[in-house]
Design a protein around this motif. Structure first.
Motif, PDB file in Angstrom:
ATOM      1  N   TRP A 246       0.843  -1.206   0.000  1.00  0.00           N
ATOM      2  CA  TRP A 246       0.000   0.000   0.000  1.00  0.00           C
ATOM      3  C   TRP A 246       0.874   1.251   0.000  1.00  0.00           C
ATOM      4  O   TRP A 246       0.609   2.202  -0.741  1.00  0.00           O
ATOM      5  CB  TRP A 246      -0.911  -0.020   1.235  1.00  0.00           C
ATOM      6  CG  TRP A 246      -1.898   1.109   1.287  1.00  0.00           C
ATOM      7  CD1 TRP A 246      -3.134   1.154   0.701  1.00  0.00           C
ATOM      8  CD2 TRP A 246      -1.741   2.361   1.981  1.00  0.00           C
ATOM      9  NE1 TRP A 246      -3.748   2.355   0.981  1.00  0.00           N
ATOM     10  CE2 TRP A 246      -2.921   3.113   1.754  1.00  0.00           C
ATOM     11  CE3 TRP A 246      -0.718   2.911   2.755  1.00  0.00           C
ATOM     12  CZ2 TRP A 246      -3.104   4.391   2.291  1.00  0.00           C
ATOM     13  CZ3 TRP A 246      -0.895   4.189   3.283  1.00  0.00           C
ATOM     14  CH2 TRP A 246      -2.075   4.920   3.054  1.00  0.00           C
ATOM     15  N   HIS A 250       0.913   0.910  -4.106  1.00  0.00           N
ATOM     16  CA  HIS A 250      -0.489   1.186  -4.420  1.00  0.00           C
ATOM     17  C   HIS A 250      -0.817   2.674  -4.416  1.00  0.00           C
ATOM     18  O   HIS A 250      -1.531   3.158  -5.311  1.00  0.00           O
ATOM     19  CB  HIS A 250      -1.396   0.448  -3.430  1.00  0.00           C
ATOM     20  CG  HIS A 250      -2.859   0.683  -3.670  1.00  0.00           C
ATOM     21  ND1 HIS A 250      -3.507   0.209  -4.787  1.00  0.00           N
ATOM     22  CD2 HIS A 250      -3.789   1.374  -2.956  1.00  0.00           C
ATOM     23  CE1 HIS A 250      -4.784   0.564  -4.751  1.00  0.00           C
ATOM     24  NE2 HIS A 250      -4.976   1.282  -3.653  1.00  0.00           N
ATOM     25  N   TYR A 265      -6.179   6.798   3.354  1.00  0.00           N
ATOM     26  CA  TYR A 265      -5.072   7.739   3.156  1.00  0.00           C
ATOM     27  C   TYR A 265      -5.228   8.932   4.091  1.00  0.00           C
ATOM     28  O   TYR A 265      -4.256   9.398   4.704  1.00  0.00           O
ATOM     29  CB  TYR A 265      -5.034   8.174   1.701  1.00  0.00           C
ATOM     30  CG  TYR A 265      -3.879   9.066   1.327  1.00  0.00           C
ATOM     31  CD1 TYR A 265      -2.571   8.704   1.621  1.00  0.00           C
ATOM     32  CD2 TYR A 265      -4.093  10.275   0.673  1.00  0.00           C
ATOM     33  CE1 TYR A 265      -1.499   9.525   1.275  1.00  0.00           C
ATOM     34  CE2 TYR A 265      -3.039  11.101   0.315  1.00  0.00           C
ATOM     35  CZ  TYR A 265      -1.745  10.722   0.621  1.00  0.00           C
ATOM     36  OH  TYR A 265      -0.689  11.531   0.281  1.00  0.00           O
ATOM     37  N   TRP A 294      -7.595  -3.449  -4.969  1.00  0.00           N
ATOM     38  CA  TRP A 294      -6.248  -3.108  -5.413  1.00  0.00           C
ATOM     39  C   TRP A 294      -6.218  -2.788  -6.905  1.00  0.00           C
ATOM     40  O   TRP A 294      -5.276  -2.164  -7.398  1.00  0.00           O
ATOM     41  CB  TRP A 294      -5.285  -4.265  -5.125  1.00  0.00           C
ATOM     42  CG  TRP A 294      -5.205  -4.667  -3.692  1.00  0.00           C
ATOM     43  CD1 TRP A 294      -5.703  -5.817  -3.132  1.00  0.00           C
ATOM     44  CD2 TRP A 294      -4.591  -3.943  -2.617  1.00  0.00           C
ATOM     45  NE1 TRP A 294      -5.430  -5.856  -1.783  1.00  0.00           N
ATOM     46  CE2 TRP A 294      -4.749  -4.723  -1.440  1.00  0.00           C
ATOM     47  CE3 TRP A 294      -3.926  -2.725  -2.527  1.00  0.00           C
ATOM     48  CZ2 TRP A 294      -4.261  -4.319  -0.191  1.00  0.00           C
ATOM     49  CZ3 TRP A 294      -3.439  -2.315  -1.296  1.00  0.00           C
ATOM     50  CH2 TRP A 294      -3.605  -3.101  -0.152  1.00  0.00           C
TER      51      TRP A 294
END
Length: 544
Positions: A246, A250, A265, A294
């Motif tokens: 992540w 990502h 986030y 994802w």
């Protein structure tokens, strides 16, 4: 004083916006300043004692390439004062020009300078050297890294020594990474390579994981997963793998608007230390993969990329086995079919090839039939052993998903508004090839192709070369049909033939797209007589 530990990586770009990822050695404010006046700032966030920022840059001028620098707390840290590379740039190409998309997968970190490379020159290093030598020449508009960006289960000797200095390597998982800190070391080893570091600072990148980003054959089957969960080390390995993915991969795949709307986030950035927030997210993703997506979509003018998670989104119960869970499958269908007339070229990125050599396809379909009990419990046990031992877990090992993808591609490529090309971009199998499908009684209007390219930098042993050469042969195809009959496997809804390859080596493919035309090239990294490395053209062909 704040320093740059890793990066910068240029990730998302469009006509006027970009994101730049950095890892720093302490909390600070990261700033990107462009020569044309565009800029952006972001405060670092903290995960497990490490500090990161994804800096959004706005106000870029479309159709330009502007140099940029990175500052931490007002002090310039990039480019370094002794850099031997040209300035890093953020390029925003106008839609009417060529769009060049380079892709590949499977990259071991290059050894330190001066050490012999046991698997030959790194294709990314070699691409970097070519761009640096001719900054105004043709370069990719985006680099797609289709899995195995790091190898958590096949580490270098240097990493092995480093791990031995912090824990007892005789304890599971042995000489594989165990936790988040060890994952950060893998990324540092891989992305600190000077050539790759500069390349990723100046060519935008899109990424998706494959198995080795976590462990070989990740999510092969329900029985495999149960065995892994029974160990005392797997949970920490998986959570650390998802957390580090992540952070390092990502986040950079997302647009500024998607980042602004992402509650995770926001929560990580708001927290003094985001470790627990991110770990809770990873634990939830492990317990219920449907809670996270994802996969993502990127548009480059009239070129659409849909990057598909073909690892974590699987349904593994034998009676309901699918590559994508229902929600993920519905999302994929929506992204592919939405506003088709706004798309000249459709790219489907999936780390695992959809179309494989026919023998491999038939053996994978056979294993799926055996494991679901088509010929009884004894054959089911044998099928599971063969499935794990031979890495039989591609799209063809999920027959319903294979056929569903075939039907979706045919639908996308047929009728008014169909794109000129539909290309499935994949890696994983340590060779490169082109395969073209055909549907009985149906001829899509689009040119459809499976484009597979790997490795970027990895071993290609003789067994792989011989195995895949045979796998594409007519005798292998006949053998595969016999195996499929034993498994009582239904015939796939699509046929296909290999039209290029197999090619073996450290390599990259590039699609050059303009209007409704498409051209494919494959280049391999080779060592010249004078010891220098170069990318050499292996094939260059028109697709549409």
């Amino acid at each position: 004083m704040a320093g740059l530990r890793l990066g910068p990586l240029l990730r998302y770009t469009d006509g006027s916006n970009a994101t730049v990822w950095v890892e720093t050695n302490r909390p600070c404010t990261a700033e990107v300043r462009c020569a044309d006046g565009a800029r952006g700032t972001a405060r670092t966030f903290q995960i497990a004692g490490h500090h990161y920022a994804l800096v959004p840059v706005s106000g870029l001028t479309p159709g330009t390439a502007t140099e940029y620098e990175v500052l931490l707390d007002g002090a310039r840290v990039w480019p370094p004062p002794d850099s031997r590379f040209p300035p890093s740039v953020i390029a925003t190409s106008p839609a009417e020009e060529d769009t060049r998309i380079a892709f590949g997968s499977c990259r071991w970190a290059s050894p330190p300078a001066g050490e012999k490379d046991p698997v030959g020159p790194d294709a990314l290093d070699t691409l970097s050297a070519r761009i640096a030598a001719d900054p105004d020449g043709a370069r990719p508009d985006v680099l797609l890294l289709l899995g195995d960006q790091v190898y958590a289960d096949e580490i270098s000797d240097a990493t092995r020594r480093w791990i031995a200095g912090r824990r007892e390597p005789s304890e599971p998982p042995g000489d594989q990474v165990a936790d988040y800190e060890e994952y950060t070391h893998l990324y540092d080893e891989s992305w600190s390579d000077p050539q790759v570091r500069w390349l990723l600072s100046t060519v935008p990148s899109c990424m998706i994981f494959d198995d080795h980003d976590v462990i070989d054959d990740w999510n092969t089957s329900a029985a495999w997963l149960a065995d892994m969960r029974a160990t005392d080390w797997w949970r920490e390995r998986l959570l650390s793998g998802l957390m580090s993915y992540w952070v390092y991969q990502h986040l950079g795949n997302l647009s500024p608007d998607e980042l602004a709307a992402d509650p995770l986030y926001a929560a990580v950035r708001e927290a003094t230390d985001g470790t627990d927030v991110l770990r809770t997210f990873a634990a939830r993703a492990d317990a219920d993969p449907t809670t996270v997506r994802w996969s993502y979509r990127r548009d480059f003018g009239r070129v659409r990329l849909v990057m598909v998670d073909s690892r974590a989104a699987r349904v593994l119960e034998e009676e309901h086995r699918t590559m994508l869970d229902p929600g993920e499958a519905a999302w994929l269908r929506e992204q592919i079919l939405e506003d088709r007339d706004s798309c000249d070229h459709l790219l489907i990125g999936t780390s695992l090839p959809w179309l494989l050599p026919h023998l491999v396809h038939d053996v994978e379909a056979w294993s799926a039939a055996m494991c679901v009990g088509e010929r009884g419990a004894r054959w089911a046990r044998l099928g599971e052993r063969i499935r794990r031992g031979a890495d039989l877990e591609h799209w063809s090992a999920f027959p319903a998903s294979f056929d569903s993808l075939a039907d979706l591609i045919a639908e996308a490529g047929t009728g008014p508004g169909a794109p000129a090309t539909v290309s499935v971009l994949s890696g994983d199998v340590h060779h490169a090839y082109v395969a073209e499908p055909s549907w009985p009684g149906r001829a899509p209007d689009s040119v459809v192709a499976q484009l597979t390219c790997s490795p970027v930098h990895n071993s290609v042993p003789l067994s792989i070369r011989l195995g895949f050469r045979f796998g594409w042969s007519a005798p292998a195809r006949a053998l595969g049909r016999r195996i499929a009959r034993h498994g009582r496997c239904a015939a796939p809804t699509v046929g296909w033939r290999k039209t290029g390859g197999p090619w073996f080596g450290n390599q990259l493919m590039t699609l050059t797209l303009r209007g409704r035309s498409a051209r494919l090239s494959l280049e391999q990294a080779r060592t010249e007589r004078d010891g220098a490395t170069a990318l050499r053209m292996v094939t260059d062909r028109k697709l549409a």
